[in-house]
Write an enzyme that holds these catalytic residues in place. Sequence first.
Site, PDB file in Angstrom:
ATOM      1  N   TYR A 346       0.209  -6.783  -1.534  1.00 23.42           N
ATOM      2  CA  TYR A 346       0.911  -7.008  -0.275  1.00 23.42           C
ATOM      3  C   TYR A 346       1.814  -8.233  -0.395  1.00 23.42           C
ATOM      4  O   TYR A 346       1.895  -8.874  -1.437  1.00 23.42           O
ATOM      5  CB  TYR A 346      -0.097  -7.212   0.866  1.00 23.42           C
ATOM      6  CG  TYR A 346      -1.097  -6.102   1.012  1.00 23.42           C
ATOM      7  CD1 TYR A 346      -0.727  -4.852   1.499  1.00 23.42           C
ATOM      8  CD2 TYR A 346      -2.432  -6.292   0.649  1.00 23.42           C
ATOM      9  CE1 TYR A 346      -1.644  -3.821   1.632  1.00 23.42           C
ATOM     10  CE2 TYR A 346      -3.369  -5.264   0.776  1.00 23.42           C
ATOM     11  CZ  TYR A 346      -2.967  -4.044   1.264  1.00 23.42           C
ATOM     12  OH  TYR A 346      -3.867  -3.031   1.389  1.00 23.42           O
ATOM     13  N   GLU A 365       9.804  -1.512 -11.680  1.00 26.21           N
ATOM     14  CA  GLU A 365       9.250  -2.263 -12.811  1.00 26.21           C
ATOM     15  C   GLU A 365       9.878  -1.751 -14.108  1.00 26.21           C
ATOM     16  O   GLU A 365       9.513  -0.697 -14.631  1.00 26.21           O
ATOM     17  CB  GLU A 365       7.728  -2.110 -12.856  1.00 26.21           C
ATOM     18  CG  GLU A 365       7.000  -2.629 -11.618  1.00 26.21           C
ATOM     19  CD  GLU A 365       6.903  -4.148 -11.562  1.00 26.21           C
ATOM     20  OE1 GLU A 365       7.351  -4.816 -12.527  1.00 26.21           O
ATOM     21  OE2 GLU A 365       6.373  -4.665 -10.567  1.00 26.21           O
TER      22      GLU A 365
END
Length: 395
Positions: A346, A365
């Site tokens: 988060y 990523e």
Amino acid sequence: MEVRVRSGDTLWYYSQLFQIPFNLLIDSNPNLNPNQLIIGRTVHIPGFTTQTYTVKGGDTFWRLATRRNLTVDALLLLNQNQNPTQLVIGQSVILPQRVITPVLDRQIEYDFSTLSRDLNALMEVYPFIRIETIGQSVLGKPIQEIRIGKGEKKVHLNASFHANEWITSAILMACLNTFLLSLTNGNSIRGFSPLPLYETAELSIVPMVNPDGVDLVLNGPPSEMREELVGINRGSTDFTGWKANIRGVDLNNQFPAKWEIEKERKEEKAPAPRDYPGETPLSEPETIAMANLARVRQFDRLLAIHTQGEEFYWGYEGMEPSESILLAQEFERVSGYQSVRYIDSYAGYKDWFIQEFRKPGFTIELGLGINPLPLSQFDEIYDEFFGIFLASIYM
């Protein structure tokens, strides 16, 4: 490239003379009235530079122009004080040079000074882009946003939230350079014509969110902070693994999207090279700048570029819109990266964006390995990510 207006010249004529899209000329000269150019005023021609040429035996303006696939008048425009019928051997003339290869170097360690140099180089060749400072880092470096296009769809990409992921800045700038190059040369890229993308979308890019951290990883600590930073780095003078900003706060754990959960479960409870979320959300100037940017620009979608894993995350607590699914499917198709809807993490920029605006947000990523990824992966990562870069605009 700059030219001086002659009697009867118009931007439309320059568009035809240099084979540059008319909209790019208008956007390169925002302070000019395109319908009434003033004689002697300077006009910026995107996609060109100039070179000084020494006249040789047999040269004429016609021959010089023909070699460059230009008309004679393109040369006359740049040499208004020259007699076109009496070129003299040894005389210097100015020739327009179309830019057909990338302006930016690839596969280099990408610190803040390199970014600044590259921004200046792009502005010189592509004056239709706009560069604005949206905030400052802890050490006062400008955090800069590049904007391209004026369409209704607003797409944002950023890189180097994490200091040791500096290769993301180089990749993102290389993608931008390819896009700009294709715009001024009229070349399609992966089957797409770039001009409709320019006309239907506005692209926002923050290429280096964390310039202080990137410089720390690549160049070492500033002398006046050396002792403090070595202390935060557990006594080590090796900063290659540092992710945080210069104050030891992890910028991608700073946003008010279940920040309290991250604060509680992170092992780091004080400034550290990575994973410390700060004492409060949005405590750092870099994250404040990025949150303010999203509020002001009201983006339709957002991509935060990180390394590594060859995957991307796109869900947050079920708040992501249905449009996100279609984008995720396309990103997966064009890159080969794995699409992951939810992960147990988060307080990231993507999380906060989805929560705040209920619009598609992605954390991408790039690459595989241990950060910082080696430059030997640059070309492979670029090829994989460029499809996502384009899809984020055309979808």
